[in-house]
Write a protein that holds these residues in place. Structure first.
Motif, PDB file in Angstrom:
ATOM      1  N   ALA A 193       0.824  -1.208   0.000  1.00  0.00           N
ATOM      2  CA  ALA A 193       0.000   0.000   0.000  1.00  0.00           C
ATOM      3  C   ALA A 193       0.860   1.260   0.000  1.00  0.00           C
ATOM      4  O   ALA A 193       0.502   2.270  -0.604  1.00  0.00           O
ATOM      5  CB  ALA A 193      -0.938  -0.003   1.203  1.00  0.00           C
ATOM      6  N   LEU A 194       1.999   1.196   0.676  1.00  0.00           N
ATOM      7  CA  LEU A 194       2.879   2.363   0.761  1.00  0.00           C
ATOM      8  C   LEU A 194       3.773   2.521  -0.466  1.00  0.00           C
ATOM      9  O   LEU A 194       4.305   3.604  -0.701  1.00  0.00           O
ATOM     10  CB  LEU A 194       3.725   2.282   2.037  1.00  0.00           C
ATOM     11  CG  LEU A 194       2.903   2.347   3.325  1.00  0.00           C
ATOM     12  CD1 LEU A 194       3.789   2.081   4.526  1.00  0.00           C
ATOM     13  CD2 LEU A 194       2.189   3.676   3.445  1.00  0.00           C
ATOM     14  N   GLY A 195       3.913   1.467  -1.239  1.00  0.00           N
ATOM     15  CA  GLY A 195       4.633   1.532  -2.511  1.00  0.00           C
ATOM     16  C   GLY A 195       6.011   2.149  -2.407  1.00  0.00           C
ATOM     17  O   GLY A 195       6.805   1.784  -1.542  1.00  0.00           O
ATOM     18  N   THR A 196       6.285   3.105  -3.260  1.00  0.00           N
ATOM     19  CA  THR A 196       7.629   3.687  -3.347  1.00  0.00           C
ATOM     20  C   THR A 196       8.005   4.512  -2.123  1.00  0.00           C
ATOM     21  O   THR A 196       9.184   4.804  -1.940  1.00  0.00           O
ATOM     22  CB  THR A 196       7.787   4.557  -4.607  1.00  0.00           C
ATOM     23  OG1 THR A 196       6.829   5.614  -4.560  1.00  0.00           O
ATOM     24  CG2 THR A 196       7.627   3.730  -5.865  1.00  0.00           C
ATOM     25  N   MET A 197       7.039   4.875  -1.285  1.00  0.00           N
ATOM     26  CA  MET A 197       7.392   5.599  -0.054  1.00  0.00           C
ATOM     27  C   MET A 197       8.343   4.776   0.807  1.00  0.00           C
ATOM     28  O   MET A 197       9.129   5.330   1.575  1.00  0.00           O
ATOM     29  CB  MET A 197       6.151   5.971   0.750  1.00  0.00           C
ATOM     30  CG  MET A 197       5.454   7.203   0.247  1.00  0.00           C
ATOM     31  SD  MET A 197       4.212   7.793   1.416  1.00  0.00           S
ATOM     32  CE  MET A 197       2.870   6.656   1.060  1.00  0.00           C
ATOM     33  N   MET A 198       8.269   3.443   0.680  1.00  0.00           N
ATOM     34  CA  MET A 198       9.177   2.585   1.439  1.00  0.00           C
ATOM     35  C   MET A 198      10.621   2.782   0.977  1.00  0.00           C
ATOM     36  O   MET A 198      11.549   2.511   1.730  1.00  0.00           O
ATOM     37  CB  MET A 198       8.771   1.109   1.299  1.00  0.00           C
ATOM     38  CG  MET A 198       7.496   0.745   2.011  1.00  0.00           C
ATOM     39  SD  MET A 198       7.522   1.049   3.802  1.00  0.00           S
ATOM     40  CE  MET A 198       8.900   0.054   4.317  1.00  0.00           C
ATOM     41  N   GLU A 199      10.814   3.239  -0.223  1.00  0.00           N
ATOM     42  CA  GLU A 199      12.163   3.462  -0.756  1.00  0.00           C
ATOM     43  C   GLU A 199      12.601   4.918  -0.639  1.00  0.00           C
ATOM     44  O   GLU A 199      13.794   5.200  -0.545  1.00  0.00           O
ATOM     45  CB  GLU A 199      12.211   3.042  -2.222  1.00  0.00           C
ATOM     46  CG  GLU A 199      11.889   1.585  -2.451  1.00  0.00           C
ATOM     47  CD  GLU A 199      11.671   1.270  -3.919  1.00  0.00           C
ATOM     48  OE1 GLU A 199      11.966   2.114  -4.764  1.00  0.00           O
ATOM     49  OE2 GLU A 199      11.201   0.156  -4.193  1.00  0.00           O
ATOM     50  N   THR A 200      11.642   5.845  -0.671  1.00  0.00           N
ATOM     51  CA  THR A 200      11.994   7.257  -0.751  1.00  0.00           C
ATOM     52  C   THR A 200      11.798   8.043   0.541  1.00  0.00           C
ATOM     53  O   THR A 200      12.509   9.023   0.772  1.00  0.00           O
ATOM     54  CB  THR A 200      11.156   7.948  -1.847  1.00  0.00           C
ATOM     55  OG1 THR A 200       9.764   7.800  -1.528  1.00  0.00           O
ATOM     56  CG2 THR A 200      11.429   7.347  -3.214  1.00  0.00           C
ATOM     57  N   ASP A 201      10.848   7.641   1.385  1.00  0.00           N
ATOM     58  CA  ASP A 201      10.492   8.439   2.551  1.00  0.00           C
ATOM     59  C   ASP A 201      10.522   7.701   3.887  1.00  0.00           C
ATOM     60  O   ASP A 201      10.545   8.332   4.930  1.00  0.00           O
ATOM     61  CB  ASP A 201       9.086   9.031   2.360  1.00  0.00           C
ATOM     62  CG  ASP A 201       9.052  10.000   1.194  1.00  0.00           C
ATOM     63  OD1 ASP A 201       9.628  11.083   1.333  1.00  0.00           O
ATOM     64  OD2 ASP A 201       8.470   9.650   0.149  1.00  0.00           O
ATOM     65  N   ILE A 202      10.494   6.381   3.848  1.00  0.00           N
ATOM     66  CA  ILE A 202      10.411   5.596   5.080  1.00  0.00           C
ATOM     67  C   ILE A 202      11.657   4.731   5.212  1.00  0.00           C
ATOM     68  O   ILE A 202      11.948   3.901   4.346  1.00  0.00           O
ATOM     69  CB  ILE A 202       9.151   4.698   5.079  1.00  0.00           C
ATOM     70  CG1 ILE A 202       7.895   5.557   4.946  1.00  0.00           C
ATOM     71  CG2 ILE A 202       9.106   3.833   6.332  1.00  0.00           C
ATOM     72  CD1 ILE A 202       6.624   4.761   4.685  1.00  0.00           C
TER      73      ILE A 202
END
Length: 92
Positions: free
Chosen positions: A69-78
């Protein structure tokens, strides 16, 4: 994305994908200042989510649903994400 916008973005992504009945997103980045993973600007978060989407899923599968669900945020923001994922029945 700017650090102060991340909790709302996480919330929006999880609400859209998993339709939770309860959701809490906590930015814990301040607890990790100086940590190697925090130096790259990504944050540390805790998510407590209750959703019928987790019914019949093992804990690892539930976490995978959250990551998806979080998609690319796991790579860029989290950088780090603590997840507590339960069904409405489990949440009581």
């Amino acid at each position: 994305m700017p650090r102060e916008q991340r909790p709302a973005a996480i919330r929006a992504a999880l609400e859209q994908a998993l339709r939770p009945t309860a959701l809490e997103v906590v930015d814990e980045s301040h607890k990790h200042a100086g940590h190697a993973g925090a130096r790259d600007g990504r944050g540390h978060f805790a998510v407590h989510i209750v959703s019928e989407a987790f019914a019949g899923l093992a804990p690892l599968a539930r976490h995978r649903r959250v990551y998806a669900a979080l998609g690319t945020m796991m790579e860029t923001d989290i950088h780090a994400l603590s997840i507590q994922a339960r069904t409405p029945t489990e949440a009581g």
